[in-house]
Design a protein around this motif. Structure first.
Motif, PDB file in Angstrom:
ATOM      1  N   MET A   1      11.691  -9.825   7.903  1.00  0.00           N
ATOM      2  CA  MET A   1      11.027  -8.451   7.192  1.00  0.00           C
ATOM      3  C   MET A   1       9.682  -8.950   6.809  1.00  0.00           C
ATOM      4  O   MET A   1       8.269  -7.983   6.385  1.00  0.00           O
ATOM      5  N   TRP A   2      10.276  -9.843   6.153  1.00  0.00           N
ATOM      6  CA  TRP A   2       9.200 -10.535   5.014  1.00  0.00           C
ATOM      7  C   TRP A   2       7.656 -10.893   5.625  1.00  0.00           C
ATOM      8  O   TRP A   2       6.609 -10.365   5.269  1.00  0.00           O
ATOM      9  N   THR A   3       7.358 -11.667   7.109  1.00  0.00           N
ATOM     10  CA  THR A   3       7.210 -12.300   7.470  1.00  0.00           C
ATOM     11  C   THR A   3       6.159 -11.333   8.121  1.00  0.00           C
ATOM     12  O   THR A   3       5.382 -10.818   9.136  1.00  0.00           O
ATOM     13  N   ALA A  26       1.633  -3.952   0.703  1.00  0.00           N
ATOM     14  CA  ALA A  26       2.895  -4.784   1.806  1.00  0.00           C
ATOM     15  C   ALA A  26       4.141  -4.436   0.824  1.00  0.00           C
ATOM     16  O   ALA A  26       5.350  -4.626   1.423  1.00  0.00           O
ATOM     17  N   ALA A  27       4.606  -4.653  -0.195  1.00  0.00           N
ATOM     18  CA  ALA A  27       5.550  -4.354  -1.405  1.00  0.00           C
ATOM     19  C   ALA A  27       6.287  -2.664  -0.933  1.00  0.00           C
ATOM     20  O   ALA A  27       7.468  -2.886  -0.470  1.00  0.00           O
ATOM     21  N   ASN A  28       5.777  -2.095  -0.889  1.00  0.00           N
ATOM     22  CA  ASN A  28       6.110  -0.536  -0.503  1.00  0.00           C
ATOM     23  C   ASN A  28       7.228  -0.390   0.748  1.00  0.00           C
ATOM     24  O   ASN A  28       7.438  -0.137   1.349  1.00  0.00           O
ATOM     25  N   GLU A  29       5.685  -1.326   1.627  1.00  0.00           N
ATOM     26  CA  GLU A  29       6.224  -0.910   3.027  1.00  0.00           C
ATOM     27  C   GLU A  29       7.468  -2.634   3.620  1.00  0.00           C
ATOM     28  O   GLU A  29       8.889  -1.530   4.658  1.00  0.00           O
ATOM     29  N   LEU A  30       8.266  -3.438   2.156  1.00  0.00           N
ATOM     30  CA  LEU A  30       9.115  -4.032   2.357  1.00  0.00           C
ATOM     31  C   LEU A  30      10.318  -3.350   2.038  1.00  0.00           C
ATOM     32  O   LEU A  30      11.359  -3.435   2.405  1.00  0.00           O
ATOM     33  N   GLY A  35      15.226  -0.351   3.061  1.00  0.00           N
ATOM     34  CA  GLY A  35      16.389   0.903   2.801  1.00  0.00           C
ATOM     35  C   GLY A  35      16.506   1.186   5.074  1.00  0.00           C
ATOM     36  O   GLY A  35      17.672   1.305   4.481  1.00  0.00           O
ATOM     37  N   GLU A  36      15.345   1.026   5.676  1.00  0.00           N
ATOM     38  CA  GLU A  36      15.632   1.212   7.345  1.00  0.00           C
ATOM     39  C   GLU A  36      16.602   0.504   6.945  1.00  0.00           C
ATOM     40  O   GLU A  36      17.977   0.528   8.045  1.00  0.00           O
ATOM     41  N   LYS A  37      16.879  -0.502   7.404  1.00  0.00           N
ATOM     42  CA  LYS A  37      17.231  -1.746   7.728  1.00  0.00           C
ATOM     43  C   LYS A  37      18.685  -1.927   7.056  1.00  0.00           C
ATOM     44  O   LYS A  37      19.899  -2.384   8.179  1.00  0.00           O
ATOM     45  N   LEU A  38      18.633  -2.137   5.747  1.00  0.00           N
ATOM     46  CA  LEU A  38      19.801  -2.710   5.172  1.00  0.00           C
ATOM     47  C   LEU A  38      20.549  -1.543   4.684  1.00  0.00           C
ATOM     48  O   LEU A  38      21.533  -1.258   3.891  1.00  0.00           O
ATOM     49  N   GLY A  39      19.966  -0.367   4.361  1.00  0.00           N
ATOM     50  CA  GLY A  39      20.737   0.267   3.888  1.00  0.00           C
ATOM     51  C   GLY A  39      20.600   0.539   2.155  1.00  0.00           C
ATOM     52  O   GLY A  39      22.090   1.071   1.442  1.00  0.00           O
ATOM     53  N   VAL A  40      19.659  -0.477   1.868  1.00  0.00           N
ATOM     54  CA  VAL A  40      19.771  -0.659   0.417  1.00  0.00           C
ATOM     55  C   VAL A  40      18.281   0.284  -0.489  1.00  0.00           C
ATOM     56  O   VAL A  40      17.445  -0.110   0.239  1.00  0.00           O
ATOM     57  N   SER A  41      18.346   0.869  -1.384  1.00  0.00           N
ATOM     58  CA  SER A  41      17.664   1.636  -1.816  1.00  0.00           C
ATOM     59  C   SER A  41      16.881   0.674  -3.531  1.00  0.00           C
ATOM     60  O   SER A  41      17.992   0.493  -4.043  1.00  0.00           O
ATOM     61  N   LEU A  42      15.919  -0.180  -3.693  1.00  0.00           N
ATOM     62  CA  LEU A  42      15.059  -0.940  -4.062  1.00  0.00           C
ATOM     63  C   LEU A  42      14.489  -0.197  -4.931  1.00  0.00           C
ATOM     64  O   LEU A  42      12.999   0.276  -3.908  1.00  0.00           O
TER      65      LEU A  42
END
Length: 356
Positions: A1-3, A26-30, A35-42
């Motif tokens: 995801m970072w790359t 970039a932070a917003n996209e990350l 959230g989409e891939k791992l289901g975690v909201s940060l």
């Protein structure tokens, strides 16, 4: 995801997001990908607390146990003996965008950054620069009950910072310095007197530009929100009038009244808040400011070099930064800006010490 979001082939576990070129977008996209891939909201502050890949991975793993964060303010550094610097993000931008600046200012400089209400959590947005300033000022006074206050805003955040400076001065508080960072002259200055009539609802007029917010509860919020919905169908952004039948324009019109109330996915959330911010600047008329001011202009700034001079009646310097608008707060451009800020803060601290 970072790359992916940083457009790099590989990232080391100790590599720092900001040092790799990460910014607010970039932070917003990350965070959207997490959230989409791992289901975690940060919240965006996760990248402040965990700036390296390894630390961020641990934060994601522990996200279910994480406590709630403030929806509008991100503490970039809470330690230090100097007066805090309060920064204000532009339309749709995350407070995280000031992280590189905060790191350049040193360990002894507290820095707090603000973003729009509803950007990362659902909530009624502020529909004027004045109300946005009052909301932020309530938090600022908790963090720093007394001045001197140090204020800086990028893009729309520059107007918010200027309005906060005006409200502080009206209350008899000291503003050490103000920085307007690539803030364009508001289009409100080109609205005719006839258009300006009725620009603000009755609730705004009653409060006044510098009055404190009175707790009106959900009914007041809903009444103001309905008023804004009605007025929005009658008042369009200048460029939209010629494109009323354009699908993109119609979509924009539908989305803006839902700003903050509906959480849109990914970059669409940025777009909605960006367009919401354009409405705020359209209706805002800045007042002359007599305090010390630093003005920064990017290569994309369409205004004349002395555009702000008519509103800055005190000492002010204008600096040109050879970059795009959204890159102003990124490395390496932020290096020179941080040096200017350090010199100004040194001056404020020296003057404060001389009065003791």
């Amino acid at each position: 995801m970072w790359t992916r979001v940083l457009d790099l082939e590989e990232v080391g576990i100790e590599d720092d997001f900001m040092e790799l070129g990460g910014d607010s977008l970039a932070a917003n996209e990350l965070l959207t990908l997490v959230g989409e891939k791992l289901g975690v909201s940060l919240p965006s502050s996760a990248l402040v607390d965990s700036p390296t890949l390894g630390a961020f991975a641990r934060t994601v793993s522990l996200a279910q146990q994480a406590g709630p964060r403030h929806p509008t303010v991100v503490p970039l550094r809470t330690t230090g003996s100097r007066p805090p610097l309060f920064c204000f993000a532009g339309a749709g931008a995350l407070a995280l965008g000031f992280h590189s600046l905060a790191r350049r200012l040193g360990d002894d400089q507290p820095v707090y950054a603000f973003q729009a209400h509803g950007l990362e959590r659902r909530g009624f947005p502020d529909w004027s620069v004045e109300k946005t300033a009052r909301r932020h000022l309530e938090i600022i006074r908790i963090i720093a009950p007394r001045g001197p206050y140090l204020l800086a805003g990028h893009s729309l955040g520059g107007l918010i910072a200027m309005e906060i400076a005006q409200q502080l001065a009206a209350a008899g508080d000291e503003v050490g310095f103000l920085s307007i960072m690539d803030t364009y002259m508001p289009s409100s200055l080109r609205i005719t007197p006839g258009e300006e009539d009725g620009a603000a609802p009755a609730a705004d007029t009653a409060n006044g530009a510098g009055a404190p917010v009175t707790p009106g509860g959900a009914q007041e919020h809903a009444r103001t929100y309905r008023h804004r919905l009605t007025r929005f169908t009658q008042r369009l952004l200048p460029e939209q009038r010629a494109n009323f039948t354009n699908i993109a324009t119609l979509k924009k019109m539908v989305q803006i009244p839902l700003t903050g109330v509906v959480q849109f996915g990914g970059m669409e959330q940025f777009d909605v808040f960006f367009n919401h911010g354009r409405l705020l600047e359209r209706f805002y008329r800045p007042q002359p400011w007599a305090g010390r001011t630093l003005v920064y202009r990017s290569a994309e700034n369409p205004d004349s070099e002395d555009a702000w001079s008519a509103f800055l009646t005190g000492s002010h310097d204008t600096h040109y930064v050879p970059c795009e608008h959204f890159y102003l707060l990124r490395e390496p451009h932020v290096i020179k800006i941080s040096e200017h800020f350090q010199a100004e803060i040194d001056r404020v601290v020296a003057e404060q010490a001389a009065r003791r």
